[in-house]
Enzyme design. Sequence first.
Site, PDB file in Angstrom:
ATOM      1  N   GLU A  89       0.820  -1.207   0.000  1.00  0.00           N
ATOM      2  CA  GLU A  89       0.000   0.000   0.000  1.00  0.00           C
ATOM      3  C   GLU A  89       0.855   1.258   0.000  1.00  0.00           C
ATOM      4  O   GLU A  89       1.968   1.268   0.512  1.00  0.00           O
ATOM      5  CB  GLU A  89      -0.907  -0.005   1.234  1.00  0.00           C
ATOM      6  CG  GLU A  89      -1.821  -1.217   1.257  1.00  0.00           C
ATOM      7  CD  GLU A  89      -2.787  -1.238   2.428  1.00  0.00           C
ATOM      8  OE1 GLU A  89      -3.929  -1.623   2.202  1.00  0.00           O
ATOM      9  OE2 GLU A  89      -2.415  -0.860   3.544  1.00  0.00           O
ATOM     10  N   CYS A 335      -1.281   6.295   9.180  1.00  0.00           N
ATOM     11  CA  CYS A 335      -0.098   5.659   9.769  1.00  0.00           C
ATOM     12  C   CYS A 335      -0.494   4.463  10.598  1.00  0.00           C
ATOM     13  O   CYS A 335      -1.399   4.545  11.427  1.00  0.00           O
ATOM     14  CB  CYS A 335       0.613   6.619  10.719  1.00  0.00           C
ATOM     15  SG  CYS A 335       1.368   7.976   9.913  1.00  0.00           S
TER      16      CYS A 335
HETATM   17  N1  SAH Z   1       9.010   1.123  10.305  1.00  0.00           N
HETATM   18  C1  SAH Z   1       9.100   2.537  10.142  1.00  0.00           C
HETATM   19  C2  SAH Z   1       8.159   3.115   9.106  1.00  0.00           C
HETATM   20  C3  SAH Z   1       6.728   2.653   9.118  1.00  0.00           C
HETATM   21  S1  SAH Z   1       5.645   3.319  10.296  1.00  0.00           S
HETATM   22  C4  SAH Z   1       8.947   3.217  11.470  1.00  0.00           C
HETATM   23  O1  SAH Z   1       8.736   2.543  12.472  1.00  0.00           O
HETATM   24  O2  SAH Z   1       9.093   4.435  11.540  1.00  0.00           O
HETATM   25  C5  SAH Z   1       5.433   4.981   9.887  1.00  0.00           C
HETATM   26  C6  SAH Z   1       4.971   5.798  11.084  1.00  0.00           C
HETATM   27  O3  SAH Z   1       3.641   5.454  11.477  1.00  0.00           O
HETATM   28  C7  SAH Z   1       5.839   5.558  12.288  1.00  0.00           C
HETATM   29  O4  SAH Z   1       6.120   6.727  12.978  1.00  0.00           O
HETATM   30  C8  SAH Z   1       4.950   4.631  13.079  1.00  0.00           C
HETATM   31  O5  SAH Z   1       5.350   4.523  14.378  1.00  0.00           O
HETATM   32  C9  SAH Z   1       3.602   5.264  12.854  1.00  0.00           C
HETATM   33  N2  SAH Z   1       2.498   4.409  13.257  1.00  0.00           N
HETATM   34  C10 SAH Z   1       2.464   3.065  13.283  1.00  0.00           C
HETATM   35  N3  SAH Z   1       1.294   2.627  13.772  1.00  0.00           N
HETATM   36  C11 SAH Z   1       0.560   3.726  14.059  1.00  0.00           C
HETATM   37  C12 SAH Z   1      -0.758   3.923  14.563  1.00  0.00           C
HETATM   38  N4  SAH Z   1      -1.558   2.896  14.874  1.00  0.00           N
HETATM   39  N5  SAH Z   1      -1.180   5.193  14.711  1.00  0.00           N
HETATM   40  C13 SAH Z   1      -0.394   6.228  14.383  1.00  0.00           C
HETATM   41  N6  SAH Z   1       0.829   6.103  13.882  1.00  0.00           N
HETATM   42  C14 SAH Z   1       1.318   4.864  13.721  1.00  0.00           C
END
Ligand code: SAH
Length: 344
Positions: A89, A335
């Site tokens: 995605e 996110c």
């Molecule tokens: N693995 C990488 C990139 C993917 S996540 C990382 O950890 O940064 C991209 C962003 O979305 C990250 O900041 C992550 O922590 C956030 N994210 C993941 N799950 C989320 C959620 N349920 N709500 C809000 N942000 C989230």
Amino acid sequence: MKALLTDFDFNKIKGLVHDFGEPEFRALQLYQWINRGVSFENMSNLPKTLTEKLSENFDASGVSINKNFVSKDKSVKYLFELRDGNLIEGILMPHSYANTLCVSTQVGCRMNCAFCASGISGLERNLTCGEILGEVISANNFIGGDLKNRKIGNLVLMGSGEPLDNYDEVSEFLKLVTDPNGLNMSERNISLSTCGLVDKIYRLADDGHSVTLSISLHSAVEDVRNELIPASKANPLSEIKKAAKYYFEKTGRRVIYEYILIKDKNDSRYDAEKLAYMAKGFPVHVNLIMLNPVKEKNLLPCSLRTAQKFQKYLSDLNVSVTMRHSFGVDISGACGQLRRKYIH
Ligand code: SAH
């Protein structure tokens, strides 16, 4: 499976054209068609004999748009289909100044963070540099962009996957997408988000990259962070802070800490004070994000009032901080809501 031409940099394309006995100027023509997402039969200025020979051994594209979902907020979620039937995605977020595209770097993820959908069924496989590039090429093409008139201004490597867990392909992707003969983006307009793999942060800096580094911090309290992000056990906060500072010193780029606000987990005044400490000593900006709900996980966002208080604690402690707006919640494109799918 055939070799994928978006995995090839310009030099390799030159070599290929040479091997096929074609004059050198064909290399730029071919390279540009590939970066525009055009199929072999539509590469109109190339001899048919060449494109036919190429198509026997190579694929020009490894990514197609299987479906797209438009959100009320105008962001668009793309389901990108890979050659092996995996679906990944990506999200296009419209901004007044430029469109931002969020791309995936892996099919699935092995980080298994407590709040995120991408890791629920583990890592299926890494994407290749040419597949990550293919997400950008096909989204740009889909919205009517070209090379000279690129419709994607900013990229964020924040889709599913942990980019630094697929370091070599991601590093090569950054070289491909910034090639002046291709999409010609600038690393200044690219953000890479990581859960904080310390050794790879050093490598990114030492390899001369200068993307904006976003570190998903989510807690500056060791035990809480360990509970939220299993990978943090091997990457303690003190080491993350050192690596982030090193990245700033090498690149001159301010580092971003991403911080999801989760009810009763990381939203107290104490949490804000610990976070402020992590942000001291070099230029850091904190992005607060309200948790987006993921149905398999039983974590809740804190209230808006708590979030505003948390933001104020930080700014009172002289931390540069903003609250990030979530795009695409209604299409499960926000996110943490991106997940792996499969067709066929
Ligand atoms: N693995 C990488 C990139 C993917 S996540 C990382 O950890 O940064 C991209 C962003 O979305 C990250 O900041 C992550 O922590 C956030 N994210 C993941 N799950 C989320 C959620 N349920 N709500 C809000 N942000 C989230």
